[in-house]
Design a protein around this motif. Structure first.
Motif: not given
Length: 108
Positions: A65-68, A85-87, A91-92, A100-102
């Motif tokens: 959804x972020x990509x779109x 806003x997208x960036x 990041x969130x 990412x958290x292993x």
């Protein structure tokens, strides 16, 4: 026939309560009718849908959804605020990513 249907229902898109359905409907109106108001609505709805999906832990679908939303922001030249806003949302989501958290995680 499809364009006529979308013209008839496009005024109701802003009233749709479900962000995912709103995004898809408004995006269809943008693609078929080149209605800029629908595209801006789709952008906002995709951002909200991504947030909703992320809250449920579905980061894979949220990323789509972020990509779109980013594609629409670029196409419409929505400017720095929209891209920020997208960036920020990206990041969130990245910070919540189990990989990412292993931890191991598989996309659905």
């Amino acid at each position: 026939a499809l364009e006529a249907l979308l013209r008839a229902i496009s005024p109701y898109a802003p009233k749709v309560g479900n962000a995912e359905l709103k995004a898809r409907l408004a995006d269809a109106c943008w693609l078929a009718l080149k209605d800029h108001a629908s595209a801006r609505l789709a952008f906002a709805a995709y951002v909200q849908s991504a947030k909703n999906l992320a809250e449920r832990g579905d980061l894979w679908q949220a990323s789509h959804r972020i990509i779109r939303a980013a594609q629409l922001a670029k196409q419409l030249r929505l400017g720095d605020d929209a891209m920020l806003e997208v960036y920020t949302l990206t990041v969130e989501l990245y910070s919540k990513n189990p990989v990412q958290q292993g931890e191991l995680g598989n996309p659905r």
